[in-house]
Design an enzyme around this catalytic site. Structure first.
Site, PDB file in Angstrom:
ATOM      1  N   GLY A  72     -63.300 -47.118 -35.700  1.00  0.00           N
ATOM      2  CA  GLY A  72     -63.327 -47.378 -37.024  1.00  0.00           C
ATOM      3  C   GLY A  72     -64.495 -48.751 -37.377  1.00  0.00           C
ATOM      4  N   THR A  73     -64.630 -49.676 -36.410  1.00  0.00           N
ATOM      5  CA  THR A  73     -65.697 -50.668 -36.658  1.00  0.00           C
ATOM      6  C   THR A  73     -67.160 -50.132 -37.073  1.00  0.00           C
ATOM      7  OG1 THR A  73     -64.309 -52.287 -35.472  1.00  0.00           O
ATOM      8  CG2 THR A  73     -66.723 -52.627 -35.871  1.00  0.00           C
ATOM      9  N   CYS A 325     -56.236 -57.886 -33.004  1.00  0.00           N
ATOM     10  CA  CYS A 325     -57.790 -58.102 -32.633  1.00  0.00           C
ATOM     11  C   CYS A 325     -57.834 -59.962 -32.785  1.00  0.00           C
ATOM     12  CB  CYS A 325     -58.743 -57.612 -33.704  1.00  0.00           C
ATOM     13  SG  CYS A 325     -58.570 -55.933 -33.610  1.00  0.00           S
TER      14      CYS A 325
END
Lengths: 382, 403
Positions: A72-73, A325
């Site tokens: 995703g990042t 996170c």
């Protein structure tokens, strides 16, 4: 019955057994490089094509618009930086409760000279559509907003947002982080109106190490990494074939069971809330008009969520405090403060998140453990 | 690699060790420990033969000579090391061997000027046909050429070409890498270091190792009030320190029960001092079990409110062994500089609670009184808390995280 109750599916999900089976050959005999010209390579390239088609069918886009990434990042970096840098206008709107990777990308755009503005929230914590309409301008290049918030599950009114954009900001691209939404809501381009979608395999029963940036159609995108030309030059580097194969299989599996799973998870959430009513001072964090039932955020106990979390883990129940996170940084969740929570309350917010394989027994056991912990800690909070 | 001819690159590492420590009767013990520690440091990285010879230690690695020399810079007791080139012990071979040794050393110096060089012969083999200064001159004549960027300069040389003439082989070197000094770890016995995830205690452990102490670690873990990430952080720190000694053992002592019992006394301001007294007792018991002779802490006078002389006295009184506090006179920035150099700072700086906020008193006592501590503790079953914590301790033998 497993040794623990896992209620942290918004952080990551277990690899589905059928996904692991689909991946297995590509971790063993089918080790070819998809760029190689011999049969081993061709078969690896075909495996990528299958996964690409599986994702394209779920999102109703041409297969050629799927760019596989490491997750995703990386997809967020490609979508946000790649589209904004390729556009002429320089105004960017970003959601108030975005995941760190999207916020970090728009912060980078601000350093590059873009004017970056936060999308206004209404008092109840959802997007203020009237204010959003006023924030849109002809020179808006990009709007970045998540489909489902990872900390409290709020579903964004993306269809309405994209309609407002068509009328007021004709050049603007809508970048949607659907990491929490894929496989749970209909994320098709036709339904949500996105121009670019950010997705990740490991939130829906797939492996870590695969994600995608999907474009709704041919768009001008600037590459952010350079190399051998794989993925139309937008994600160079030898592809992670086993993980991408697993991603395709996971998407197909989740889409096939989407409606059934949604009903199941909604029941789990209701059942959990039923149990939690016994907690004094329970406050459910569910801003906006609708929340995805997979995520349930709440504050109740006087003790810090971190302490509750470790007492629960001692009883074999794994949950989360805010976004996984962020637990390492002392900074408070920007998402939770954006929706108006004070520092003390943010420290007390727990998140439980359900998956398709979560059972009612899991929910009952977790609730019992939580009430037990509440009882144990009630004497210690001063 | 030939042991007969002139070597085409460094083939050994010459190790020098501190002179002061050699004066006592324990010289042999000191040297044996150093050889043992050198072997342990190179194990798994470089296969090497290690030999003691006339006040030096020679290490003969199979390849990776530079890596071996660099690794030895982290072995306490070593003053300096030099990658050394070998040549047969004849004047002709030595003068031919000298040139490439200097050339390699030049490569690291700025160009465009004359580099002052001195030649220094150490004639261990007294049967060698030339006296030392004659060999110096002969080698100098051989290596000096008109177009060379070299001038001979006896008083302020930038480069020293060392020549050690031994009967079996002669060693030439122009580079000296400083060692960490100190004493070989283990020669002074064993200590127990109370380590947290903070900046100070890893530096204190390193300083104890520097003075020849083998360090065993104890950390206190208040699960389920804090998470296993806090324990992992301490493990990571110990593993960063692990290359400095041969074996690193960590006791992870569960501490929540002791903290709950102390909190239940109800004297908020004394809580921190009482927690620390309990830690000293448990660490003393670990020391007894592990045959350690002292405790080591990262405490420093006056750095935080709890570190007044009064509080240090209250805390230290609970230990049954001497408490060494290597950082006692350090300013914070001095400790931080050491931690950065050691590579522990970045890990320590990761914010991970090592005490739950539920246990922290609002206003800790500044000048604690020992009588008050003892009166408060009379309400606890101290031996039972100590034994229970110790019985549930987890013992980890940790390996280095890097090389």
């Amino acid at each position: 019955m497993s040794a623990f109750v896992y209620l942290d599916h918004a952080a990551t999900t277990p690899l589905a057994p059928e996904v692991a089976s689909a991946m297995a050959p590509y971790l063993a005999a089918e080790f070819g490089n998809p760029s190689a010209r011999h049969p081993l390579g061709v078969r690896a390239a075909q495996a990528l094509d299958r996964a690409r088609a599986q994702l394209a069918r779920a999102l109703l886009v041409p297969a050629a618009q799927v760019v596989f990434t490491s997750g995703g990042t990386e997809a967020a970096n490609l979508a946000v930086l790649g589209l904004a840098r390729a556009s002429r206008p320089r105004h960017v709107l970003v959601g108030a409760t975005e995941h760190a990777c999207v916020r970090a990308c728009t912060a980078q755009l601000a350093r590059e000279g873009f004017e970056v503005e936060r999308i206004a929230l209404a008092a109840e914590g959802g997007v203020d559509l009237d204010a959003f309409a006023r924030q849109l301008r002809p020179e808006t290049a990009l709007v970045a907003h998540m489909a489902v918030n990872n900390e409290f599950g709020t579903i964004a009114p993306l269809a309405r947002m994209s309609k407002l954009m068509r009328a007021r900001a004709k050049e603007a691209r809508l970048v949607v982080d659907a990491v929490q939404a894929l496989g749970k809501l209909d994320c098709a381009a036709s339904e949500l109106g996105w121009d670019a979608l950010i997705v990740s395999a490991h939130k829906l029963g797939g492996p870590k190490g695969a994600g995608a940036c999907v474009f709704a159609r041919e768009l001008a995108v600037q590459a952010i990494a350079f190399g051998g030309g794989q993925e139309h030059g937008l994600r160079p580097g030898t592809e992670n074939v086993p993980a991408i194969v697993g991603f395709g299989a996971a998407v197909e599996r989740a889409e096939a069971a989407r409606a059934r799973n949604l009903t199941h998870v909604a029941r789990l959430r209701a059942r959990m809330l039923e149990h939690l009513r016994a907690l004094p001072g329970l406050r459910v964090i569910a801003p906006g008009e609708a929340v995805l039932p997979h995520i349930l955020a709440f504050s109740a106990l006087g003790a810090p969520a971190e302490v509750v979390l470790h007492h629960l883990e001692q009883r074999g129940v794994y949950v989360s405090t805010g976004s996984a996170c962020q637990t390492l940084s002392k900074s408070l969740s920007p998402g939770l403060s954006a929706i108006g929570l004070g520092e003390d309350e943010i420290r007390r917010v727990l998140r439980v998140s359900f998956g398709a394989e979560t059972s009612t027994e899991d929910v009952d056991a977790a609730a019992r453990a939580l009430l037990d912990v509440a009882h144990e800690l009630s004497g210690q909070v001063s | 690699m030939s042991q007969q001819g002139i070597s085409s690159g460094p083939e050994a590492v010459l190790v020098r060790y501190g002179e002061l420590a050699l004066k006592g009767d324990n010289r042999g013990e000191f040297e044996q420990a150093l050889v043992r520690n050198i072997r342990a440091a190179l194990e798994g990285v470089v296969a090497a033969r290690v030999e003691r010879a006339h006040g030096r230690i020679f290490v003969f690695p199979e390849g990776r000579v530079e890596a071996a020399a660099r690794r030895l810079q982290r072995v306490f007791g070593i003053a300096s090391v030099s990658p050394a080139w070998g040549a047969p012990s004849t004047p002709e071979a030595i003068e031919r061997a000298a040139r490439p040794v200097l050339e390699e050393a030049f490569a690291e110096l700025p160009v465009g000027r004359k580099v002052p060089v001195r030649i220094e012969t150490n004639r261990v083999d007294k049967k060698f046909p030339l006296p030392s200064n004659a060999l110096d001159r002969r080698v100098a004549m051989h290596i000096l050429r008109d177009d060379d960027p070299i001038v001979v300069e006896l008083n302020h040389p930038e480069l020293v070409l060392g020549i050690e003439v031994r009967a079996e082989r002669t060693w030439l070197f122009a580079q000296r890498y400083p060692g960490p000094g100190g004493l070989p770890v283990g020669t002074l016995g064993r200590v127990v270091c109370l380590i947290s995830g903070g900046i100070d205690s890893p530096v204190a452990a390193w300083m104890a190792m520097k003075r020849g102490c083998e360090v065993l670690y104890v950390t206190f873990h208040s699960h389920p009030y804090i998470g296993d990430n806090a324990k992992k952080k301490v493990i990571d720190l110990v593993r960063v320190l692990a290359p400095w000694q041969r074996a690193s053992r960590l006791y992870v002592v569960p501490f929540a029960q002791a903290q709950l019992a102390i909190k239940a006394i109800g004297q908020d301001e004394y809580r921190t001092v009482l927690y620390r007294r309990m830690m000293q007792r448990i660490a003393s018991r670990v020391a007894a079990r592990e045959h350690a002779k002292a405790l080591v802490t990262g405490e420093c006078v006056g750095q935080v409110a709890s570190q007044t002389l009064e509080n240090l006295a209250c805390i230290g009184a609970a230990a049954s062994l001497p408490v060494l506090r290597p950082l006692v006179s350090f300013d914070k920035h001095e400790t931080i500089a050491r931690a950065i150099a050691l590579g522990t700072y970045a890990l320590s700086a990761v914010q991970e609670p090592d005490c739950c906020t539920l246990f922290m008193p609002r206003r800790p006592v500044i000048r604690g009184k020992l009588e008050v501590c003892e009166t408060l503790e009379a309400r606890l079953d101290v031996p039972a808390l100590v034994e229970d914590a110790l019985a549930r301790a987890e013992i980890l033998d940790l390996t280095p995280s890097g090389w």
